[in-house]
Write a protein that holds these residues in place. Structure first.
Motif, short mmCIF file in Angstrom:
data_model
loop_
_atom_site.label_atom_id
_atom_site.label_comp_id
_atom_site.label_asym_id
_atom_site.label_seq_id
_atom_site.Cartn_x
_atom_site.Cartn_y
_atom_site.Cartn_z
N HIS A 222 49.82 -10.25 -18.38
CA HIS A 222 49.19 -11.53 -18.05
C HIS A 222 48.00 -11.75 -18.97
O HIS A 222 47.19 -10.85 -19.18
N ILE A 223 47.91 -12.97 -19.50
CA ILE A 223 46.85 -13.33 -20.43
C ILE A 223 45.86 -14.27 -19.76
O ILE A 223 46.27 -15.26 -19.14
N SER A 224 44.58 -13.96 -19.89
CA SER A 224 43.51 -14.87 -19.47
C SER A 224 42.67 -15.18 -20.69
O SER A 224 42.21 -14.27 -21.39
N ILE A 225 42.47 -16.48 -20.96
CA ILE A 225 41.82 -16.91 -22.20
C ILE A 225 40.76 -17.96 -21.90
O ILE A 225 40.94 -18.80 -21.01
N ILE A 226 39.68 -17.91 -22.66
CA ILE A 226 38.67 -18.96 -22.63
C ILE A 226 38.66 -19.67 -23.97
O ILE A 226 38.63 -19.04 -25.03
N GLU A 227 38.72 -20.99 -23.93
CA GLU A 227 38.55 -21.81 -25.13
C GLU A 227 37.19 -22.50 -25.03
O GLU A 227 36.98 -23.34 -24.16
N ASN A 228 36.26 -22.09 -25.88
CA ASN A 228 34.91 -22.65 -25.82
C ASN A 228 34.82 -23.99 -26.52
O ASN A 228 35.53 -24.25 -27.50
N ASP A 229 33.89 -24.82 -26.04
CA ASP A 229 33.68 -26.15 -26.60
C ASP A 229 32.48 -26.15 -27.55
O ASP A 229 32.60 -26.46 -28.72
N TYR A 230 31.31 -25.76 -27.03
CA TYR A 230 30.10 -25.73 -27.86
C TYR A 230 29.09 -24.78 -27.23
O TYR A 230 29.22 -24.39 -26.07
N HIS A 231 28.07 -24.42 -28.01
CA HIS A 231 27.01 -23.55 -27.51
C HIS A 231 25.81 -24.39 -27.10
O HIS A 231 25.26 -25.14 -27.90
N SER A 232 25.43 -24.29 -25.85
CA SER A 232 24.29 -25.05 -25.33
C SER A 232 22.99 -24.32 -25.63
O SER A 232 22.78 -23.20 -25.15
N GLU A 233 22.14 -24.95 -26.43
CA GLU A 233 20.83 -24.36 -26.72
C GLU A 233 19.95 -24.36 -25.48
O GLU A 233 19.14 -23.47 -25.27
N GLU A 234 20.14 -25.38 -24.65
CA GLU A 234 19.34 -25.48 -23.43
C GLU A 234 19.70 -24.37 -22.44
O GLU A 234 18.83 -23.71 -21.88
N LEU A 235 21.00 -24.17 -22.24
CA LEU A 235 21.45 -23.15 -21.29
C LEU A 235 21.61 -21.78 -21.92
O LEU A 235 21.79 -20.78 -21.22
N LYS A 236 21.57 -21.76 -23.26
CA LYS A 236 21.73 -20.52 -24.03
C LYS A 236 23.05 -19.81 -23.70
O LYS A 236 23.10 -18.60 -23.48
N LYS A 237 24.11 -20.59 -23.66
CA LYS A 237 25.43 -20.02 -23.44
C LYS A 237 26.51 -20.98 -23.93
O LYS A 237 26.24 -22.17 -24.18
N TRP A 238 27.72 -20.44 -24.09
CA TRP A 238 28.84 -21.27 -24.51
C TRP A 238 29.37 -22.08 -23.32
O TRP A 238 29.47 -21.56 -22.21
N ILE A 239 29.69 -23.33 -23.60
CA ILE A 239 30.29 -24.20 -22.60
C ILE A 239 31.79 -24.26 -22.86
O ILE A 239 32.22 -24.61 -23.96
N PRO A 240 32.61 -23.92 -21.88
CA PRO A 240 34.06 -23.89 -22.09
C PRO A 240 34.65 -25.28 -22.27
O PRO A 240 34.13 -26.28 -21.76
#
Length: 359
Positions: free
Chosen positions: A308-326
């Motif tokens: 079974h495969i679980s994958i995240i496709e990120n959209d952009y990195h939020s400088e405000e939240l300091k994390k990747w937004i999926p």
């Protein structure tokens, strides 16, 4: 650098005669900084396309026929790892009939420049990359690791013993410390961190050097090359390896998603191509996919467990939240040559059907 370019260019010409059906030329536009292999296999166009797609996406992050300059990202450090990468030459190695082994030399530049030589081995019957672990029965992989690690450990130990007996400078002591620290890692080294290439009757496993960039000038041993004659390791062969090295035309499938290309659709109407890169021992992997219409690479970061495969496709990195937004979450099952599951939009929560099949 120029001597290296001339040498590899000469090899490029001479190797045409080594295997009648496989021709290797230079990807255009060729330049002093970019001498990159382009495979021609007229009798098997699908195999030719698969090998070239793998090489160009994996090494250059370029999708064939998606632009005029395949070297743009590498030459401008706008690739995913933000390094300048140059390829100064390639060599086609002597191999058994069903195998294409390539050696590629180049340089990667980030904070500093680092010379590299890497190896890629392809099954000429299918176009798939040959992973080292594909060649051995699962229970035999630890035995191969032991063979490789013992030989490297012996090379390090012999060298340091000699240095201890004949050298007493501060530099010698520093070198001995470097190798002793390295030896601890070598003893338990995993095959997932080595490269390899085929010869006519052997495999050569290549492990990277012990030194970091700063210590490289003191590292006389440099990279380690461990030769494994077929006669020594044939008892460990997997069914795939036996098929690969035989004259039998029957192809035994590589039972892995690692370094494979897949084609299929999202939502049944958007054709896509997926390239899954190295699969690590913990099940993690990275991948690229692209919509066949616009040919732009999209990164995936995933994990495989119990098929079974679980994958995240990120959209952009939020400088405000300091994390990747999926952008999306992917859940899918691997069933033989197929991957089937869903692509879920992060914002709308809408599920789209994902259907892929191995190329």
């Amino acid at each position: 650098m120029k001597k290296s370019v001339l040498f590899f260019s000469l090899i490029s010409i001479l190797c045409f005669s080594q295997q009648k059906n496989v021709l290797v030329s230079n990807l255009r536009p060729k330049s002093e900084n970019f001498i990159f292999p382009l495979i021609s296999l007229a009798s098997k166009p699908s195999v030719e396309k698969k090998i070239n797609t793998f090489l160009q996406v994996n090494e250059l992050e370029f999708i064939p026929d998606s632009g005029k300059d395949p070297f743009h990202l590498a030459s401008t450090a706008t690739n995913t790892y933000r390094n300048f990468v140059y390829f100064y030459g390639w060599k086609k190695l002597e191999t058994p009939n069903n195998i294409l082994s390539l050696e590629m030399e180049g340089e990667a530049s980030g904070a500093y420049s680092e010379h590299f030589v890497n190896y890629k081995n392809f099954d000429l019957r299918t176009g798939n990359l040959i992973n080292l672990k594909d060649l051995f029965e699962p229970e035999a992989i630890s035995e191969i690791q032991i063979l490789v690690n013992k030989q490297i450990a012996k090379e390090i130990t012999d060298y340091t013993d000699d240095l201890k007996a004949n050298g007493n400078s501060e530099e010698d002591k520093e070198v001995i410390r470097m190798y002793q620290e390295c030896l601890e890692y070598v003893k338990d080294g995993s095959l997932e961190y080595v490269e390899f290439f085929f010869g006519q009757d052997k495999i050569t496993v290549v492990r990277g050097r012990c030194s970091n960039h700063a210590m490289r000038a003191l590292d006389d041993l440099d990279d380690y090359f461990v030769e494994l004659p077929f006669s020594r390791i044939e008892k460990y062969w997997s069914d795939y390896a036996k098929s690969l090295l035989s004259k039998n035309k029957k192809v035994t499938r590589q039972n892995t998603i690692e370094n494979k290309l897949y084609k299929g659709t999202i939502d049944g109407k958007y054709p896509v191509t997926l390239f899954i890169k190295q699969l690590y021992d913990d099940g993690s992997f990275s991948a690229f996919y692209w919509y066949n219409k616009n040919k732009k690479l999209i990164e995936w970061s995933g994990n495989l467990k119990n098929n079974h495969i679980s994958i995240i496709e990120n959209d952009y990195h939020s400088e405000e939240l300091k994390k990747w937004i999926p952008r999306a979450y992917i859940e899918a099952d691997v069933i033989g040559k197929k991957i089937s599951g869903t692509w879920q939009d992060y914002k709308t929560k809408k599920y789209l059907k994902l259907e892929l099949e191995e190329l």
